[in-house]
Structures are given as C-alpha cells and as structure tokens.
Design an enzyme around this catalytic site. Structure first.
Site, PDB file in Angstrom:
ATOM      1  N   SER A  20       6.351 -37.299 -20.762  1.00 26.13           N
ATOM      2  CA  SER A  20       7.020 -37.061 -19.479  1.00 26.13           C
ATOM      3  C   SER A  20       8.191 -36.098 -19.645  1.00 26.13           C
ATOM      4  O   SER A  20       8.818 -35.711 -18.668  1.00 26.13           O
ATOM      5  CB  SER A  20       7.523 -38.379 -18.877  1.00 26.13           C
ATOM      6  OG  SER A  20       8.366 -39.058 -19.796  1.00 26.13           O
ATOM      7  N   ASN A 107      13.055 -49.328 -20.612  1.00 22.51           N
ATOM      8  CA  ASN A 107      12.791 -49.798 -19.249  1.00 22.51           C
ATOM      9  C   ASN A 107      14.067 -49.909 -18.409  1.00 22.51           C
ATOM     10  O   ASN A 107      14.111 -49.466 -17.265  1.00 22.51           O
ATOM     11  CB  ASN A 107      12.063 -51.148 -19.287  1.00 22.51           C
ATOM     12  CG  ASN A 107      10.718 -51.033 -19.979  1.00 22.51           C
ATOM     13  OD1 ASN A 107      10.271 -49.923 -20.287  1.00 22.51           O
ATOM     14  ND2 ASN A 107      10.074 -52.168 -20.243  1.00 22.51           N
ATOM     15  N   THR A 152       9.718 -31.682  28.941  1.00 24.19           N
ATOM     16  CA  THR A 152       8.969 -32.850  28.472  1.00 24.19           C
ATOM     17  C   THR A 152       7.510 -32.409  28.535  1.00 24.19           C
ATOM     18  O   THR A 152       7.161 -31.596  29.408  1.00 24.19           O
ATOM     19  CB  THR A 152       9.177 -34.093  29.368  1.00 24.19           C
ATOM     20  OG1 THR A 152       8.719 -33.780  30.676  1.00 24.19           O
ATOM     21  CG2 THR A 152      10.643 -34.505  29.420  1.00 24.19           C
ATOM     22  N   HIS A 153       6.697 -32.884  27.650  1.00 25.48           N
ATOM     23  CA  HIS A 153       5.285 -32.461  27.580  1.00 25.48           C
ATOM     24  C   HIS A 153       5.169 -30.945  27.411  1.00 25.48           C
ATOM     25  O   HIS A 153       4.160 -30.352  27.781  1.00 25.48           O
ATOM     26  CB  HIS A 153       4.502 -32.883  28.828  1.00 25.48           C
ATOM     27  CG  HIS A 153       4.730 -34.309  29.238  1.00 25.48           C
ATOM     28  ND1 HIS A 153       3.925 -35.335  28.824  1.00 25.48           N
ATOM     29  CD2 HIS A 153       5.706 -34.875  29.995  1.00 25.48           C
ATOM     30  CE1 HIS A 153       4.379 -36.479  29.335  1.00 25.48           C
ATOM     31  NE2 HIS A 153       5.461 -36.230  30.035  1.00 25.48           N
ATOM     32  N   SER A 274       4.640  -8.275   8.634  1.00 22.78           N
ATOM     33  CA  SER A 274       3.225  -8.443   8.339  1.00 22.78           C
ATOM     34  C   SER A 274       2.775  -7.260   7.493  1.00 22.78           C
ATOM     35  O   SER A 274       3.251  -6.143   7.671  1.00 22.78           O
ATOM     36  CB  SER A 274       2.431  -8.478   9.647  1.00 22.78           C
ATOM     37  OG  SER A 274       1.082  -8.110   9.419  1.00 22.78           O
ATOM     38  N   LYS A 280       5.237  -6.895  13.668  1.00 24.05           N
ATOM     39  CA  LYS A 280       5.472  -8.333  13.534  1.00 24.05           C
ATOM     40  C   LYS A 280       6.824  -8.682  12.939  1.00 24.05           C
ATOM     41  O   LYS A 280       7.334  -7.999  12.064  1.00 24.05           O
ATOM     42  CB  LYS A 280       4.379  -8.974  12.652  1.00 24.05           C
ATOM     43  CG  LYS A 280       3.019  -9.071  13.309  1.00 24.05           C
ATOM     44  CD  LYS A 280       3.020  -9.898  14.586  1.00 24.05           C
ATOM     45  CE  LYS A 280       3.143 -11.376  14.318  1.00 24.05           C
ATOM     46  NZ  LYS A 280       1.953 -11.912  13.673  1.00 24.05           N
ATOM     47  N   ASN A 282       8.013 -12.412  11.800  1.00 26.86           N
ATOM     48  CA  ASN A 282       7.516 -13.788  11.773  1.00 26.86           C
ATOM     49  C   ASN A 282       8.583 -14.800  11.346  1.00 26.86           C
ATOM     50  O   ASN A 282       9.358 -14.533  10.437  1.00 26.86           O
ATOM     51  CB  ASN A 282       6.333 -13.887  10.813  1.00 26.86           C
ATOM     52  CG  ASN A 282       5.156 -13.026  11.241  1.00 26.86           C
ATOM     53  OD1 ASN A 282       4.911 -12.860  12.439  1.00 26.86           O
ATOM     54  ND2 ASN A 282       4.453 -12.463  10.284  1.00 26.86           N
ATOM     55  N   GLU A 287       8.278 -21.926   9.692  1.00 29.30           N
ATOM     56  CA  GLU A 287       6.896 -22.366   9.421  1.00 29.30           C
ATOM     57  C   GLU A 287       6.800 -23.080   8.077  1.00 29.30           C
ATOM     58  O   GLU A 287       6.136 -24.117   7.950  1.00 29.30           O
ATOM     59  CB  GLU A 287       5.948 -21.164   9.437  1.00 29.30           C
ATOM     60  CG  GLU A 287       5.805 -20.533  10.820  1.00 29.30           C
ATOM     61  CD  GLU A 287       5.109 -19.185  10.725  1.00 29.30           C
ATOM     62  OE1 GLU A 287       3.891 -19.166  10.506  1.00 29.30           O
ATOM     63  OE2 GLU A 287       5.790 -18.159  10.864  1.00 29.30           O
ATOM     64  N   TYR A 314       7.861 -54.039 -15.807  1.00 29.61           N
ATOM     65  CA  TYR A 314       7.665 -52.608 -16.006  1.00 29.61           C
ATOM     66  C   TYR A 314       6.216 -52.329 -16.355  1.00 29.61           C
ATOM     67  O   TYR A 314       5.592 -53.046 -17.146  1.00 29.61           O
ATOM     68  CB  TYR A 314       8.567 -52.058 -17.131  1.00 29.61           C
ATOM     69  CG  TYR A 314       8.316 -50.577 -17.386  1.00 29.61           C
ATOM     70  CD1 TYR A 314       8.967 -49.600 -16.633  1.00 29.61           C
ATOM     71  CD2 TYR A 314       7.382 -50.157 -18.335  1.00 29.61           C
ATOM     72  CE1 TYR A 314       8.702 -48.253 -16.826  1.00 29.61           C
ATOM     73  CE2 TYR A 314       7.111 -48.810 -18.536  1.00 29.61           C
ATOM     74  CZ  TYR A 314       7.779 -47.867 -17.778  1.00 29.61           C
ATOM     75  OH  TYR A 314       7.508 -46.530 -17.966  1.00 29.61           O
ATOM     76  N   GLN A 319       6.180 -44.274 -14.566  1.00 30.42           N
ATOM     77  CA  GLN A 319       6.533 -42.923 -15.004  1.00 30.42           C
ATOM     78  C   GLN A 319       6.161 -41.889 -13.928  1.00 30.42           C
ATOM     79  O   GLN A 319       6.739 -40.806 -13.865  1.00 30.42           O
ATOM     80  CB  GLN A 319       5.816 -42.607 -16.321  1.00 30.42           C
ATOM     81  CG  GLN A 319       6.146 -41.258 -16.906  1.00 30.42           C
ATOM     82  CD  GLN A 319       5.710 -41.161 -18.353  1.00 30.42           C
ATOM     83  OE1 GLN A 319       6.221 -41.882 -19.209  1.00 30.42           O
ATOM     84  NE2 GLN A 319       4.756 -40.293 -18.638  1.00 30.42           N
ATOM     85  N   LYS A 322       8.655 -40.011 -10.967  1.00 32.12           N
ATOM     86  CA  LYS A 322       9.659 -38.944 -11.077  1.00 32.12           C
ATOM     87  C   LYS A 322       9.267 -37.648 -10.397  1.00 32.12           C
ATOM     88  O   LYS A 322      10.086 -37.037  -9.693  1.00 32.12           O
ATOM     89  CB  LYS A 322       9.986 -38.692 -12.547  1.00 32.12           C
ATOM     90  CG  LYS A 322      10.819 -39.813 -13.099  1.00 32.12           C
ATOM     91  CD  LYS A 322      10.940 -39.780 -14.579  1.00 32.12           C
ATOM     92  CE  LYS A 322      11.201 -41.185 -15.068  1.00 32.12           C
ATOM     93  NZ  LYS A 322      10.054 -42.121 -14.817  1.00 32.12           N
TER      94      LYS A 322
HETATM   95  N1  ARG Z   1       9.012 -42.288 -19.652  1.00 30.11           N
HETATM   96  C1  ARG Z   1       9.036 -43.651 -19.253  1.00 30.11           C
HETATM   97  C2  ARG Z   1       9.099 -43.740 -17.731  1.00 30.11           C
HETATM   98  O1  ARG Z   1       9.386 -42.787 -17.132  1.00 30.11           O
HETATM   99  C3  ARG Z   1      10.235 -44.334 -19.833  1.00 30.11           C
HETATM  100  C4  ARG Z   1      10.047 -45.797 -19.992  1.00 30.11           C
HETATM  101  C5  ARG Z   1       9.001 -46.055 -21.010  1.00 30.11           C
HETATM  102  N2  ARG Z   1       8.898 -47.422 -21.287  1.00 30.11           N
HETATM  103  C6  ARG Z   1       7.871 -47.956 -21.967  1.00 30.11           C
HETATM  104  N3  ARG Z   1       7.844 -49.210 -22.137  1.00 30.11           N
HETATM  105  N4  ARG Z   1       6.881 -47.212 -22.427  1.00 30.11           N
HETATM  106  O2  ARG Z   1       8.854 -44.744 -17.154  1.00 30.11           O
END
Ligand code: ARG
Length: 455
Positions: A20, A107, A152-153, A274, A280, A282, A287, A314, A319, A322
């Site tokens: 990660s 964790n 409205t509408h 464009s 144009k 735009n 958008e 956990y 993971q 993120k």
């Molecule tokens: N990269 C992991 C995450 O984002 C960190 C925690 C990992 N914990 C584990 N028990 N493997 O969740």
C-alpha cells in the site's frame, strides 16, 4: 517484520498485490507525528530511556525532512508507510528503533494515522469552503439589485434577485461546513493504544499521548477502535454532498452561460474553446465539477460496501479505505479552488436577466395576492388569475398592456391600484418577509455573510 514464524519469502506477486506504500506514503507526516507521540508514551511508561526517545524523535524528524525533499526511497517490499519508516529508523539508530513498536500494532497505528489525515484535511476543505462562500458573496455584491426569474421545474416562476440565487448556494455550503465540523469531532478521538485488537499488557498513558497529538480524547473499546472506519464513511458522505451542491451550481452556471439564457459571462481564463468550432466558449470547469461529483459518490459507495461485511476486528480489506478517501479529498479541494476562481471571474448580464424577469407572467402570483389583500379567498383568486393568464396568452397582451376594464371582466375587485403591483421594483420590495428576496433583505443577508466570512 514477521520473519520469526515464516520459512518462505513472500511471493513477489503477493507483495505487489498487498503493498500500500505506493499510495499510503502520503500518511507519512501523520505516521511520524503518531510515532513521536507514542515514543513519549513509552518514555513515560519506562520502556524507553530519555536518550532512546530522543534518538527516535530525531531519527523520525530526519526521515520526515528527507521525505519532504523527495530524498527518501519507499520500498514496495516493506509493504506500507508504517513499515518503511520504522525499518529505516531502526536501520539508522539501531536498538532504540526496534523498541518503538512496543505496545502498538499497525492496526491502531493506521487507524490513528488516517484520523490525523482526516482531521488535517477537514480543516483544509473548510478553509476552501469559506473561500468559495466569500467568492459567491462577492459575485452577488457585484450583481447589485439585478433581478432575474426564479425557476421551479426550470419554468419561470417568480422574480428574484441574482444575489438571492447565489446566496442559496452560500447557505448550502454553510451546511456542508457545519457537517464537516461535526464530523471532525468524531474523527478527533485517538485509537492508539488499542494494539492489534485487545490493547496491551504494557500500560501507556493514552490520555497523555492523545494530548500530544491534539486529540480531544481516546477510544474506549480496543476492538471497535481498530476496526472502525465510520468516520471515513461519514467524511466521504459530507464530501459527496458538498460535491452534489457544487454539481447543482455547475448546472445553473452551464445553463446561464448558454446563448439561450445568456445570464452570465465567464472569464476566458475559466472556459475552453473547441478544436473544431471557432466560436465556442465552453464552461468546462462547471461540467467537470458536475462530472466529478460522480466519483465522490462512487468513493462513498466503495467505503460503505467495504465495511458492511467485515467481522470484528481489523481485516486487511480496510487497506482499501485509503484510495477513495484520498481521491475524494483531492477532488473536492481542487474543485473548490477552481470553482472559487471561476465565480470570482463570473459577471451577471443584467440586461438579459432583467429582460427575462420582465416577463409579466412572473407577477401572476402577485396579482392573486392583490385579490387576497382585497378579501378574495386565495383559491378563488388563483382561479381568477388563471383565467386572466389564459386571456393574456390568447390575446397576446401582457398584464401591463391591459385596461382596467379587462381586469374587471375577471373580477370586480380590481381597481386602478392594480397597476402598482405590476411594477417589478415594487414587487421585489414587497417580498420582505424573512428569507424572501426583497432588495433590503438581500442586502442584509450579504452584510451578514460578509461579516461571518471575514470573522
Ligand atoms: N497497510 C495496512 C492498512 O492500510 C496497515 C495495517 C496492516 N495491518 C495488518 N495487520 N496487516 O490497513
């Protein structure tokens, strides 16, 4: 990090699949802040000597400095930001580094890092929301008392001030800000000390560590603490709704900038041409913002779906929290920045909005109110004016062009003073109830917002 139990190396594919660090490296300032605070907790608990804690802190600050300068090499083989930093620290300072992970698990570490990340970014988003509100207020002020049809509408309804329409978005953004501020309270609670799931037999002063990190308090259940990502879901909802509000504003701007409406002019700097049609101009910013609300909602769906089937506590699935989180923050911050600029360069075309607001039909409700003020029950008044509208369309004559005698054919209640309620300016001033768009009200609202936003 777990070499004791294993006889075989992790497969290269598994490493690629599970790493990660390619995205969670962004947590580094929070990971380092968390580790420094944790080391202070370990010092207080007598696990580290003052010298060891100082070595750890100095080593971590040095690593942070190198990351900031782009001189730190993150290794995929070390999986995530936590292990990259800890491994490098231990390589540099030796035994003291190897003590840092006492009474801690990745964790509770990652849960802490993500909360710190959310807290910092809520503050950033809030700053941008305020700037956007200020740009809307400023654009509204530039528009002065310019009238336009309210819809409205998407059908013309009643006249409003252009400023009143923009202030509607200022209100929406204010609720977004309030939601974010509320979310921040639930974000700002420290999970560190929850360990893998059951705390530790080594007792740290969690309240003290929390204080070091600016948390308002500590979590009260170690199992919940390491598996809870409610705050991510909540934040992604808040960002989605904010994105939806920007999307609605985008839609208005896109309509207004069209030749059909012609209500606003966008600056050249915030529009695009464009490659084929030379004429144009735009409204791409609007958008794109309307389009980007889709990914904000998608990210929210991802996190909710991610959480829903997880057994306590956990699970590695987490993971996956993120990338949607980072993406939503990045998307919203950039959208707010560019939108603020665009609104600052947007001008209302008073001639067009005023002409559109001159449509006499917009005052049909005012005519009904006139009858009500002269004792006619509203339902009857509504019907009388409905017939008058049909007559006006059939005769191709606006209310303003009709004789009093024509009005009186529909109701004997009409008198010469009906002319006054067909005057747009008078009609606007008459809308003076709280929240309605009379020029005085709008001026007071602009002043209120200006004051609130400079405070
Ligand atoms: N990269 C992991 C995450 O984002 C960190 C925690 C990992 N914990 C584990 N028990 N493997 O969740």
């Amino acid at each position: 990090m777990w070499k004791g139990r294993f006889a075989q190396e992790t497969s290269a594919l598994v490493q690629r699949y599970g790493e990660s660090v390619s995205f969670d490296w962004r947590l580094y300032p929070h990971d380092i802040a968390g580790s420094i605070a944790h080391s202070k907790g370990l010092l207080k608990a007598g696990i580290l000597t003052a010298g060891e804690q100082q070595q750890i802190e100095a080593g971590l600050l040095e690593i942070r400095h190198e990351i900031e300068k782009g001189q730190f090499e993150f290794k995929e083989s070390l999986e995530d930001v936590h292990m990259n930093i800890e491994a490098e620290l231990t390589r540099r300072i030796g035994p003291a580094g190897a003590k840092l992970h006492t009474a801690r698990s990745r964790n509770d570490q990652v849960a802490t890092d993500v909360r710190l990340y959310c807290r910092a970014n809520i503050d950033t988003v809030l700053k941008h929301v305020r700037a956007m509100q200020a740009a809307l207020v400023e654009c509204a002020e530039r528009g002065g008392d310019t009238v336009m049809p309210g819809y409205t509408h998407l059908q013309r309804g009643q006249p409003v001030l252009f400023a009143h329409h923009l202030l509607a978005y200022v209100e929406m953004l204010d609720r977004d800000a309030a939601r974010l501020a509320d979310c921040r309270k639930r974000v700002n609670v420290m999970p560190l000390g929850s360990g893998a799931l059951a705390g530790s037999t080594i007792i740290l002063d969690r309240e003290y560590v929390a204080q070091e990190l600016g948390f308002d308090g500590v979590t009260q259940n170690s199992m919940d603490a390491v598996s809870d990502r409610d705050f991510v879901a909540e934040l992604l909802f808040d960002l989605s709704l904010l994105g939806v509000h920007l999307s609605r504003l985008s839609e208005d701007v896109i309509l207004w900038a069209s030749a059909e409406f012609g209500f606003v002019t966008l600056s050249d700097a915030h529009t695009t041409g464009s490659s084929l049609m030379p004429q144009k101009k735009n409204p791409d910013v609007a958008e794109l913002t309307r389009g980007k609300s889709a990914r904000l909602i998608g990210n929210l769906m991802s996190i909710l779906t991610l959480i829903k089937g997880l057994p306590m506590t956990y699970n590695r699935d987490l993971q996956e929290d993120k990338e949607p989180l980072f993406d939503s923050i990045d998307t919203v911050v950039l959208a707010l920045e560019v939108f603020t600029e665009m609104i600052s360069g947007m001008d209302v075309n008073a001639a067009r909005t005023t002409a559109a607001a001159g449509d006499p039909m917009l005052l049909a409700t005012d005519l009904a109110d006139y009858l009500v003020n002269h004792g006619v029950p509203f339902r009857q008044a509504h019907e009388v004016i409905g017939k008058l509208v049909a007559y006006s369309i059939q005769e191709k004559r606006g209310f303003g062009d009709m004789e009093l005698a024509e009005f009186q054919r529909f109701s004997p209640v009409f008198q010469a003073d009906v002319a006054a309620c067909l005057n747009l300016e008078t009609a606007m001033h008459a809308r003076k109830g709280i929240g309605a768009p009379s020029p005085d009200n709008v001026k007071a609202q602009l002043a209120r917002w200006r004051k609130a936003l400079t405070a």
